[in-house]
Scaffold this motif. Structure first.
Motif, mmCIF file in Angstrom:
data_model
loop_
_atom_site.group_PDB
_atom_site.id
_atom_site.type_symbol
_atom_site.label_atom_id
_atom_site.label_comp_id
_atom_site.label_asym_id
_atom_site.label_seq_id
_atom_site.Cartn_x
_atom_site.Cartn_y
_atom_site.Cartn_z
ATOM 1 N N VAL A 1 0.841 -1.200 0.000
ATOM 2 C CA VAL A 1 0.000 0.000 0.000
ATOM 3 C C VAL A 1 0.875 1.250 0.000
ATOM 4 O O VAL A 1 0.655 2.186 -0.779
ATOM 5 C CB VAL A 1 -0.955 -0.011 1.215
ATOM 6 C CG1 VAL A 1 -1.519 1.368 1.496
ATOM 7 C CG2 VAL A 1 -2.057 -1.020 0.999
ATOM 8 N N ARG A 2 1.858 1.273 0.854
ATOM 9 C CA ARG A 2 2.747 2.435 0.960
ATOM 10 C C ARG A 2 3.445 2.711 -0.379
ATOM 11 O O ARG A 2 3.460 3.848 -0.851
ATOM 12 C CB ARG A 2 3.779 2.203 2.073
ATOM 13 C CG ARG A 2 4.694 3.375 2.322
ATOM 14 C CD ARG A 2 5.467 3.203 3.626
ATOM 15 N NE ARG A 2 4.636 3.419 4.780
ATOM 16 C CZ ARG A 2 4.264 4.618 5.233
ATOM 17 N NH1 ARG A 2 4.666 5.702 4.626
ATOM 18 N NH2 ARG A 2 3.513 4.733 6.304
ATOM 19 N N ALA A 3 3.977 1.669 -0.999
ATOM 20 C CA ALA A 3 4.686 1.839 -2.276
ATOM 21 C C ALA A 3 3.735 2.316 -3.378
ATOM 22 O O ALA A 3 4.063 3.236 -4.137
ATOM 23 C CB ALA A 3 5.363 0.531 -2.682
ATOM 24 N N ALA A 4 2.563 1.710 -3.474
ATOM 25 C CA ALA A 4 1.615 2.079 -4.525
ATOM 26 C C ALA A 4 1.139 3.520 -4.354
ATOM 27 O O ALA A 4 1.100 4.290 -5.326
ATOM 28 C CB ALA A 4 0.424 1.124 -4.528
ATOM 29 N N LEU A 5 0.789 3.912 -3.142
ATOM 30 C CA LEU A 5 0.264 5.259 -2.928
ATOM 31 C C LEU A 5 1.331 6.330 -3.124
ATOM 32 O O LEU A 5 1.062 7.374 -3.726
ATOM 33 C CB LEU A 5 -0.395 5.371 -1.563
ATOM 34 C CG LEU A 5 -1.641 4.501 -1.375
ATOM 35 C CD1 LEU A 5 -2.227 4.697 0.009
ATOM 36 C CD2 LEU A 5 -2.671 4.766 -2.440
ATOM 37 N N HIS A 6 2.535 6.076 -2.632
ATOM 38 C CA HIS A 6 3.608 7.040 -2.878
ATOM 39 C C HIS A 6 3.910 7.130 -4.369
ATOM 40 O O HIS A 6 4.142 8.222 -4.894
ATOM 41 C CB HIS A 6 4.866 6.674 -2.090
ATOM 42 C CG HIS A 6 4.834 7.140 -0.670
ATOM 43 N ND1 HIS A 6 4.701 8.460 -0.312
ATOM 44 C CD2 HIS A 6 4.929 6.451 0.491
ATOM 45 C CE1 HIS A 6 4.704 8.573 1.003
ATOM 46 N NE2 HIS A 6 4.841 7.363 1.518
ATOM 47 N N GLY A 7 3.888 5.991 -5.058
ATOM 48 C CA GLY A 7 4.150 5.982 -6.490
ATOM 49 C C GLY A 7 3.129 6.760 -7.302
ATOM 50 O O GLY A 7 3.430 7.254 -8.383
ATOM 51 N N HIS A 8 1.918 6.876 -6.783
ATOM 52 C CA HIS A 8 0.861 7.608 -7.479
ATOM 53 C C HIS A 8 0.599 8.988 -6.881
ATOM 54 O O HIS A 8 -0.433 9.607 -7.161
ATOM 55 C CB HIS A 8 -0.434 6.781 -7.479
ATOM 56 C CG HIS A 8 -0.382 5.655 -8.451
ATOM 57 N ND1 HIS A 8 -0.620 5.820 -9.795
ATOM 58 C CD2 HIS A 8 -0.080 4.346 -8.279
ATOM 59 C CE1 HIS A 8 -0.490 4.659 -10.413
ATOM 60 N NE2 HIS A 8 -0.159 3.754 -9.514
ATOM 61 N N GLY A 9 1.521 9.459 -6.043
ATOM 62 C CA GLY A 9 1.382 10.805 -5.505
ATOM 63 C C GLY A 9 0.251 10.959 -4.512
ATOM 64 O O GLY A 9 -0.299 12.053 -4.369
ATOM 65 N N MET A 10 -0.097 9.888 -3.819
ATOM 66 C CA MET A 10 -1.185 9.950 -2.838
ATOM 67 C C MET A 10 -0.648 9.842 -1.409
ATOM 68 O O MET A 10 -1.240 9.204 -0.553
ATOM 69 C CB MET A 10 -2.201 8.839 -3.114
ATOM 70 C CG MET A 10 -2.891 8.975 -4.462
ATOM 71 S SD MET A 10 -4.156 7.721 -4.723
ATOM 72 C CE MET A 10 -5.470 8.391 -3.681
ATOM 73 N N GLY A 11 0.490 10.486 -1.176
ATOM 74 C CA GLY A 11 1.129 10.407 0.129
ATOM 75 C C GLY A 11 0.273 10.895 1.288
ATOM 76 O O GLY A 11 0.440 10.458 2.419
ATOM 77 N N GLU A 12 -0.680 11.796 1.005
ATOM 78 C CA GLU A 12 -1.506 12.350 2.088
ATOM 79 C C GLU A 12 -2.437 11.316 2.714
ATOM 80 O O GLU A 12 -2.927 11.531 3.819
ATOM 81 C CB GLU A 12 -2.313 13.557 1.598
ATOM 82 C CG GLU A 12 -3.478 13.227 0.679
ATOM 83 C CD GLU A 12 -3.091 13.008 -0.780
ATOM 84 O OE1 GLU A 12 -3.997 12.768 -1.584
ATOM 85 O OE2 GLU A 12 -1.898 13.076 -1.109
ATOM 86 N N VAL A 13 -2.708 10.208 2.035
ATOM 87 C CA VAL A 13 -3.602 9.189 2.602
ATOM 88 C C VAL A 13 -2.866 7.918 3.012
ATOM 89 O O VAL A 13 -3.492 6.959 3.468
ATOM 90 C CB VAL A 13 -4.766 8.836 1.641
ATOM 91 C CG1 VAL A 13 -5.652 10.043 1.402
ATOM 92 C CG2 VAL A 13 -4.261 8.228 0.355
#
Length: 153
Positions: free
Chosen positions: A30-42
């Motif tokens: 989850v962490r890798a996917a969200l950071h990769g898509h610029g969704m670090g805030e969630v």
């Protein structure tokens, strides 16, 4: 010059074995996917709630595997779904979004994890899944959605 437009909708799926380390693997994914898509805030919220769902699947979902699915819905929402082999829908997933389940007693050793979903997710739900023609049960799908913000906001 060609400009590449990244899609605002995407899906990742992960099959998790019945293993106590599955929650950690799910959190890292989850962490890798969200950071990769610029969704670090969630990231913190999604990581916490995903961990709770995967842990519940390990503890209560039977001895089979589970499947995790992350779906960016294109309007800033992220939906996380988890399938496991147990058909029982736990609270708060057995109630409409907005219906609140009471806190567990302070001396209870379990029951706090799914309360976090109703606290931090914008929407949630659960569906029992029908079995197949061979008589095998279909289990359930639990899901939650978040839109922006982080735990504690």
């Amino acid at each position: 010059m060609v400009t590449v437009a990244l899609p605002d909708t995407w899906v990742y799926a992960l099959r998790l074995p019945h293993d106590p380390r599955a929650a950690r693997v799910a959190r890292m994914t989850v962490r890798a996917a969200l950071h990769g898509h610029g969704m670090g805030e969630v990231v913190d919220t999604v990581e916490l709630l995903t961990s709770e769902l995967v842990t519940n699947a390990y503890l209560h979902g039977g001895k089979g595997s589970a499947s995790l699915r992350l779906t960016a819905l294109g309007d800033g929402r992220l939906r996380v779904g988890l399938w496991d082999g147990c058909p029982r829908i736990p609270p708060p997933f057995d109630r409409p979004t907005g219906d609140r389940v009471p806190l567990v007693p302070p001396d209870s050793e379990t029951g706090r994890g799914l309360y976090l979903v109703q606290r931090y997710a914008d929407a949630w739900g659960g569906w029992p899944l029908a079995g197949d023609l061979l008589g095998r049960g279909g289990g359930k799908l639990l899901w939650f959605e978040v839109r922006g913000g982080a735990v504690g906001d």
